[in-house]
Design an enzyme around this catalytic site. Structure first.
Site, short mmCIF file in Angstrom:
data_model
loop_
_atom_site.label_atom_id
_atom_site.label_comp_id
_atom_site.label_asym_id
_atom_site.label_seq_id
_atom_site.Cartn_x
_atom_site.Cartn_y
_atom_site.Cartn_z
CG ASP A 148 -2.10 -1.08 1.04
OD1 ASP A 148 -2.23 -1.66 0.28
OD2 ASP A 148 -2.41 -1.53 2.06
CG ASP A 165 -11.25 -1.52 -0.41
OD1 ASP A 165 -10.77 -2.35 -1.00
OD2 ASP A 165 -10.71 -0.56 -1.51
#
Length: 273
Positions: free
Chosen positions: A11, A134
């Site tokens: 990330d 998500d």
């Protein structure tokens, strides 16, 4: 039998040095975890099956993905590299693939324009297009008869709502129905992240992972919540996932890729050593 895959996740956020790997809890409270290129090199050497690079603030900041960091990362790895974050056009996909990526992950842009999934898969092939979903548990089930209600570990029930812009914006979309739609549109894989579990180290969200794995024909990558390598075993057995993605347990030296693979192989999971 197809082998299960272990996938470290980088990330990445933009900083003055160009890019920094971070890890948070439920998409916030980020802390630095290292240089993306150095971490990618380490995981390549340890025998990771693939690598995922997510520019996690690109969509929120309304900017493109960090091409220079991708190029430097691709130079150091010889395993499949998936790149996501801020990808909203076929030209952006073309640039990322030219920079060295093997696949792209699209999320916010797919929700805003589902036809983008179809167009991208037709141009570049389904094998290049990963749809990232998500999602977050929503316990309002009384007025949501069109949602996929899932029984949770404690016996309560919820549906999973798709969120975009790095988890900042709920959409009202049911994650299971959305996954079915993008499969029909040509997506070759789903990267499923439970926002409720992200960074908690409490284990993957098995109820939604299992539901998608049983519902769809394309591979499901479980993401969010890995606190130990036993959680990966659970994702493959109870969650029926095709791949397990993890960040913290690898970034901060709790386990190596080799240790995870040896553990899973000894537990009877088909894994590439």
């Amino acid at each position: 039998m197809l082998t299960k895959r272990i996938i470290p996740c980088l990330d990445v956020t933009l900083d003055k040095e160009g890019g920094c790997v971070v890890k948070g809890v439920e998409f916030v409270h980020l802390r630095e975890a290292g240089d993306p290129v150095e971490l990618a090199k380490r995981y390549n050497e340890q025998g990771a099956d693939e690598l995922v690079f997510l520019d996690i603030t690109a969509s929120h900041e309304r900017r493109g993905t960090m091409i220079d960091v991708i190029e430097r990362t691709a130079d150091e790895v010889f395993i499949p590299l998936t790149v996501g974050g801020g990808i909203a056009s076929t030209e952006a996909i073309r640039n990322i693939l030219r920079a060295g990526a093997d696949k792209v992950s699209i999320n916010t842009a797919a929700v805003k324009n589902p036809d983008f999934v179809r167009e991208s898969s037709e141009i570049f092939g389904s094998q290049c297009i990963v749809t990232a979903i998500d999602c977050k548990r929503n316990f309002n089930i009384k007025d949501n008869k069109d949602k996929t209600i899932i029984e949770l570990e404690d016996g309560t029930r919820a549906w999973y709502e798709v969120v975009i812009y790095g988890g900042r914006t709920p959409t009202g979309l049911d994650a299971v129905l959305w996954a079915q739609k993008v499969e029909n549109l040509g997506s070759g894989e789903i990267l499923l992240t439970s926002m409720d579990r992200d960074g908690t180290k409490d284990g993957y969200d098995l109820p939604v992972t299992r539901t998608l794995s049983e519902t769809l024909d394309i591979p499901i990558i479980a993401s969010g919540g890995a606190g130990n390598i036993g959680h990966m075993f659970d994702a493959f057995t109870e969650g029926k996932a095709d791949a397990a993605l993890a960040a913290s347990i690898f970034h901060f030296g709790e386990y190596t890729i080799g240790e995870a693979k040896e553990y899973l192989r000894n537990k009877g999971v088909a894994i590439r050593i």
